[in-house]
Design an enzyme around this catalytic site. Structure first.
Site, PDB file in Angstrom:
ATOM      1  N   HIS A 155      32.951  23.543  24.324  1.00 22.63           N
ATOM      2  CA  HIS A 155      33.260  23.500  22.887  1.00 22.63           C
ATOM      3  C   HIS A 155      32.005  23.837  22.082  1.00 22.63           C
ATOM      4  O   HIS A 155      30.883  23.552  22.530  1.00 22.63           O
ATOM      5  CB  HIS A 155      33.760  22.111  22.485  1.00 22.63           C
ATOM      6  CG  HIS A 155      34.935  21.642  23.273  1.00 22.63           C
ATOM      7  ND1 HIS A 155      36.202  22.183  23.127  1.00 22.63           N
ATOM      8  CD2 HIS A 155      35.041  20.696  24.239  1.00 22.63           C
ATOM      9  CE1 HIS A 155      37.036  21.579  23.955  1.00 22.63           C
ATOM     10  NE2 HIS A 155      36.366  20.679  24.648  1.00 22.63           N
ATOM     11  N   ALA A 193      17.802  12.330  41.766  1.00 23.77           N
ATOM     12  CA  ALA A 193      19.104  11.772  41.398  1.00 23.77           C
ATOM     13  C   ALA A 193      19.191  11.466  39.906  1.00 23.77           C
ATOM     14  O   ALA A 193      18.249  10.951  39.301  1.00 23.77           O
ATOM     15  CB  ALA A 193      19.364  10.495  42.196  1.00 23.77           C
ATOM     16  N   LYS A 226      12.045  18.020  34.714  1.00 28.59           N
ATOM     17  CA  LYS A 226      10.824  18.824  34.712  1.00 28.59           C
ATOM     18  C   LYS A 226      10.082  18.578  36.019  1.00 28.59           C
ATOM     19  O   LYS A 226      10.271  17.529  36.668  1.00 28.59           O
ATOM     20  CB  LYS A 226       9.941  18.472  33.520  1.00 28.59           C
ATOM     21  CG  LYS A 226       9.535  17.019  33.436  1.00 28.59           C
ATOM     22  CD  LYS A 226       8.736  16.749  32.174  1.00 28.59           C
ATOM     23  CE  LYS A 226       8.349  15.277  32.072  1.00 28.59           C
ATOM     24  NZ  LYS A 226       7.573  15.001  30.848  1.00 28.59           N
TER      25      LYS A 226
END
Length: 212
Positions: free
Chosen positions: A123, A169, A189
């Site tokens: 969207h 994770a 990062k």
């Protein structure tokens, strides 16, 4: 109980591989032989969409398929003629891939349980545009050979993750990552460098190291 569990898992693997491969073919997926399916994947491929699955790919959809926790089937979908390509030797556990343009997964890529790889926003950001049925932005996603996404990683549009990079994770990847790094965070990062030696060493930014 141990033996009952493994019999149940073996049944899910054998039946899943037979019926899962048939299901993939019925949806028009291009295959290179039988796909190892532990449980049945969820597919939603639009008429113009293209999905390619390489050799020795494993799709883990059943709860018993991964002790790390699989709470949904592998879900593969395309929108507006999108394209998804899974390279040889890939393993995916209970994750979602949706392509409106292109998702390209290289060889020997591991995608942990609960990951999301999305090449589109679905969207638009503007509320007015959403009200009038506008579409979100799209850009290809590329995971190069040897990438490992740990559990719960989200990869968003326009991202390329370099060869052999590991993403921790729960990370959210919104910008490209170079090869041979350990990355984590929201946004993800690089936090360390993976040296290509034996034994494998991850050198972290605080001069510590982790031996794998």
């Amino acid at each position: 109980m141990f033996y009952i569990f493994w019999l149940w898992k073996a049944w899910n693997t054998i039946a899943g591989s037979v019926f899962g491969t048939m299901l993939l073919k019925l949806w028009g997926v291009r295959l290179h032989g039988i796909v190892k399916c532990v449980g049945l994947p969820r597919l939603e491929i639009d008429p113009k969409g293209k999905v390619y699955v390489g050799r020795h790919v494993c799709l883990r959809s059943a709860r018993c398929s991964n002790i790390a926790g699989v709470f949904q089937p592998v879900s593969i979908g395309t929108l507006d003629g999108g394209r998804i390509e899974l390279g040889d030797g890939c393993g995916i556990s209970g994750s979602t891939l949706v392509a409106s343009r292109e998702i390209r997964i290289g060889k020997n890529v591991l995608i942990g349980a609960g990951c999301r790889i999305l090449d589109c926003d679905f969207h638009p950001v503007s509320a007015e545009a959403r009200i009038h049925g506008g579409k979100g932005k799209c850009a290809p996603v590329i995971l190069e050979d040897g990438v490992w996404l740990a559990a719960g990683v989200t990869v968003l549009k326009g991202v390329t993750i370099g060869r052999n990079t590991v993403v921790g994770a729960g990370s959210v990847v919104v910008k490209p990552l170079p090869e041979n790094v350990l990355a984590a965070g929201n946004p993800a990062k690089p936090i360390g460098v993976i040296r290509r030696k034996e034994p494998q060493i991850i050198q972290t930014k605080n001069n510590g190291s982790i031996q794998l």
